[in-house]
Design a protein around this motif. Structure first.
Motif, PDB file in Angstrom:
ATOM      1  N   SER A 241      22.780  -1.903  35.391  1.00  0.00           N
ATOM      2  CA  SER A 241      21.737  -0.983  34.963  1.00  0.00           C
ATOM      3  C   SER A 241      21.681   0.474  35.578  1.00  0.00           C
ATOM      4  N   ASP A 242      22.444   0.638  36.591  1.00  0.00           N
ATOM      5  CA  ASP A 242      22.697   2.143  37.247  1.00  0.00           C
ATOM      6  C   ASP A 242      23.777   2.895  36.443  1.00  0.00           C
ATOM      7  N   HIS A 243      24.854   1.996  35.563  1.00  0.00           N
ATOM      8  CA  HIS A 243      25.458   2.740  34.811  1.00  0.00           C
ATOM      9  C   HIS A 243      25.001   2.880  33.445  1.00  0.00           C
ATOM     10  N   TYR A 244      24.108   2.063  33.106  1.00  0.00           N
ATOM     11  CA  TYR A 244      23.358   2.357  31.812  1.00  0.00           C
ATOM     12  C   TYR A 244      22.412   3.434  31.766  1.00  0.00           C
ATOM     13  N   ASP A 259      18.542 -11.541  27.304  1.00  0.00           N
ATOM     14  CA  ASP A 259      18.347 -12.068  28.631  1.00  0.00           C
ATOM     15  C   ASP A 259      18.724 -11.027  29.703  1.00  0.00           C
ATOM     16  N   ARG A 260      18.914  -9.909  29.286  1.00  0.00           N
ATOM     17  CA  ARG A 260      19.211  -8.585  30.390  1.00  0.00           C
ATOM     18  C   ARG A 260      18.020  -8.152  30.808  1.00  0.00           C
ATOM     19  N   CYS A 261      17.390  -8.882  31.531  1.00  0.00           N
ATOM     20  CA  CYS A 261      15.863  -8.293  32.050  1.00  0.00           C
ATOM     21  C   CYS A 261      16.372  -6.757  32.629  1.00  0.00           C
ATOM     22  N   ASP A 262      17.348  -6.734  33.368  1.00  0.00           N
ATOM     23  CA  ASP A 262      17.601  -5.493  34.337  1.00  0.00           C
ATOM     24  C   ASP A 262      17.571  -4.372  33.143  1.00  0.00           C
ATOM     25  N   ILE A 263      18.281  -4.286  32.106  1.00  0.00           N
ATOM     26  CA  ILE A 263      18.406  -3.374  31.288  1.00  0.00           C
ATOM     27  C   ILE A 263      17.075  -2.957  30.586  1.00  0.00           C
ATOM     28  N   ILE A 264      16.147  -3.903  30.108  1.00  0.00           N
ATOM     29  CA  ILE A 264      15.028  -3.949  29.619  1.00  0.00           C
ATOM     30  C   ILE A 264      13.922  -3.117  30.352  1.00  0.00           C
TER      31      ILE A 264
END
Length: 693
Positions: A241-244, A259-264
């Motif tokens: 998520s930090d790189h995103y 299922d990528r809750c961190d990105i969402i």
């Protein structure tokens, strides 16, 4: 000669012909009520032709799909293979003539040249135009061409049209870099009928709606209006998520497994942060449901405006599929349509086109015609309108449309950073608007002093003047008073009193007029009527009714409607008596004294005012009866109920209320107004400002 058809053709694919066709259709419909659209040859695909469906839906064309084309490409190729091109053309001519018998004008769109070799496709369009006896509009795609290449293309095009014996109506060179438009115009300023339109990248970009429809996505969150967001890039979120967050781009589509809750959650946080770009939307891949905890998080957010789509494709498949999606303009693409119409109006001389068409024999006025004339007139001498209620989403959406169509310059009130952030969350571009913060603007102190100077003799305290200027409507009214703005539109989030009170205290009424009143433009099928007063004055006396009649007649005249005023009552002529009838008689007499040249009749019943057959029976010698265009109601109860009854029972377009009687234009919106209502009211306000400047 009055031209009955125009044939629009492009010399290569992706010329942007739909923008020109759309603009021409709107222009023609501004003068001719019964217009048709026809494509000689279409793809024989299972789905309907996009351009036909769009033109029928957006312009509300009264024709069937089968009437709208000659034959399919497969059928045409079969005739070519059998050396029976003449037979194919005869069939197409017959279908066009069948449509023309029902229409006053038909706009024809040629074959997409990508279906043939470039030369063959263009020759077929010229051959069709010649056999259909249609004037020809050629569109040249200037993308990636040098100036010399474009000028050569114009010459080749002109020679080809002439050699085929086709009448050239105009040539449009499209997709020129915006910075080069003036140079091209100067190069060809002696050549009549050649126009240059710019490359607008947004029209070629896909929207969330394109993705939803072409990938058959489901919509998990968001509203339908948010699907018009344009996508500038796509970002496959497969990193932490930090790189995103470091790689997020403005108006990007985020493609991520569900299922990528961190990105969402990072995307949600970024949406509400002023330090990160505003993405266009999220596409969840793999057809996996969001975790319950994330769903609860989303449900707990107020006014969550970011669309979230879901597809059964995996992330790689989705990214590849998106690359193949073609951008489309549909009847619901409000933002792209506004942009396209603005481009057409900016770069095509509408009056020249109409003069060549010679459409002066048309005398009807449909709602579409009236709206077009509003926008065209407003654009002719662009005014600045202040819209103080920038906290309302409808105001922001309307402001974007107004700016894109070039109807007016816009001032919004509020904190610039917050407003731009809010617009970004909504996927809107209001960067062309001027934003003034009443709380921090140096104008505030000037306005406080000026307002105190105007009102202190009436008991206004200085502190009260300061308090007033903290109110958006007072500040906006002072902008109009001082000339910083030409007019104001408010009322979406305020009462009518909140709009009118500052206007009466600061702007004041015109000389000889002691009352502010209102009218509605009632756009019927083939005419526009004026109803007054249906929004402001509860029970006007005879003198006030006379003033309402005079100002309503002036408003009608200003908007191209010949005023014939009916002073409405429950009786006609001398058939009735009573206090209410006597009030109308007195009001009519006073109005005649105020303006002896005004065509006015009263008392008169509505049926005698509108219906020529009834008029012959009840007032056979009246110049107004049966022909009235301005209807003055005796009180607010009658007027408000009547306009709403007519609006709902006849599907009339009611534009208003339009305030009248003030020294400068201030207009009030209904708190239930739509974005379209706001856009129309701004156009009317701009025109009122033109008339008073």
């Amino acid at each position: 000669m009055k031209i009955a058809t125009l044939f629009v053709s492009s010399n290569q694919s992706n010329s942007g012909s739909i923008v020109i066709t759309m603009g021409l259709m709107q222009l023609v419909k501004s003068k001719i009520e019964n217009v048709g659209f026809f494509r000689p040859i279409i793809d024989g695909l299972p789905e309907e032709n996009h351009d036909i469906r769009f033109m029928m839906e957006y312009f509300k064309l009264a024709q069937t799909y089968d009437e709208s084309y000659g034959m399919t490409l497969q059928e045409f190729e079969q005739y070519i293979a059998m050396n029976q091109q003449d037979v194919a053309i005869e069939i197409i001519i017959h279908k066009l003539h069948t449509l023309k018998q029902k229409k006053g004008f038909v706009l024809i769109e040629g074959i997409d040249p990508s279906h043939f070799s470039a030369n063959l496709g263009f020759d077929i369009n010229l051959e069709l135009a010649k056999n259909l006896d249609s004037d020809f509009i050629s569109i040249i795609n200037a993308k990636h061409k040098t100036k010399e290449e474009v000028l050569n293309a114009i010459q080749i095009e002109s020679d080809a049209i002439q050699s085929h014996g086709v009448r050239s109506f105009m040539i449009v060179v499209n997709r020129i870099p915006q910075e080069n438009i003036l140079e091209f115009k100067e190069q060809c300023d002696q050549k009549k009928g050649i126009y240059f339109t710019p490359e607008i990248a947004e029209l070629e970009r896909i929207t969330l709606k394109d993705i939803k429809e072409q990938l058959n996505c489901s919509m998990l969150y968001g509203e339908f209006k948010d699907l018009n967001r344009v996508i500038h890039s796509k970002l496959v979120a497969a990193m932490s998520s930090d790189h995103y967050l470091e790689r997020m781009n403005e108006k990007a589509l985020i493609i991520v497994p569900a299922d990528r809750c961190d990105i969402i959650t990072a995307t949600i946080l970024a949406l509400y942060s002023k330090n990160h770009p505003n993405v266009a939307g999220i596409l969840l891949t793999g057809n996996t449901e969001l975790f319950q905890s994330v769903q609860q998080l989303l449900l707990g957010l107020d006014a969550f405006a970011l669309p979230i789509l879901s597809t059964a494709l995996d992330t790689y498949q989705a990214a590849c599929a998106i690359e193949k999606i073609k951008a489309k303009i549909t009847s619901n693409s409000e933002r792209k349509i506004a942009l396209a119409m603005g481009i057409f109006s900016d770069h095509i001389n509408a009056q020249n086109v109409l003069d060549k068409l010679d459409t002066s024999t048309e005398h009807t006025m449909t709602p579409a015609m009236f709206e077009y004339h509003l926008f065209a007139k407003a654009r002719g001498d662009k005014k600045t309108i202040v819209m103080p209620e920038s906290e309302d989403e409808r105001i922001l959406r309307a402001a974007e449309i107004i700016l894109r169509r070039g109807v007016a310059n816009i001032i919004l009130l509020g904190n610039e950073k917050l407003l731009l952030h809010r617009a970004g969350i909504l996927g809107l571009d209001i960067s062309q608007a001027t934003i003034i913060d009443p709380l921090s603007s140096p104008l505030k102190q000037l306005f406080v002093d000026e307002f105190y100077k105007m009102r202190h003799t009436k008991g206004l305290q200085y502190q009260a003047a300061e308090d007033a200027m903290a109110h958006a409507n007072y500040f906006a009214t002072m902008l109009v008073h001082t000339g910083a703005a030409d007019g104001m539109v408010s009322g979406a989030a305020h009462t009518t009193a909140d709009t009118i009170r500052p206007a009466l205290q600061i702007i004041k009424t015109k000389p000889g007029i002691s009352i502010v009143s209102s009218v509605f433009f009632m756009c019927m099928d083939t005419e526009v009527l004026v109803y007054g007063d249906c929004a402001i004055n509860q029970s006007p006396n005879a003198e006030e009714l006379a003033q309402i009649a005079i100002t309503s007649a002036h408003t009608a005249h200003a908007f191209g409607i010949e005023p014939r005023v009916a002073m409405l009552s429950y009786s006609t002529g001398d058939s009735g008596s009573g206090d209410d009838v006597n009030k109308i008689k007195a009001a009519t007499r006073i109005a005649k004294e105020m303006d002896p040249d005004l065509a006015i009749e009263g008392p008169i019943q509505y049926d005698a005012a509108i219906d020529a057959d009834v008029a012959i029976l009840k007032l056979p010698h009246s110049d107004v009866a049966g022909r009235a265009t301005v209807f003055i109601f005796p009180d607010l109860n009658t007027g408000n109920n009547t306009y709403k009854a007519v609006q709902r029972s006849s599907n009339a377009l009611a534009i208003g209320p339009v305030l009248q009687g003030l020294n400068k234009p201030i207009n009030d919106l209904s708190r239930g107004c739509s974005v379209t209502d706001i856009v129309n009211t701004v156009a009317i306000t701009a025109i009122q400002a033109q008339l008073q400047s």
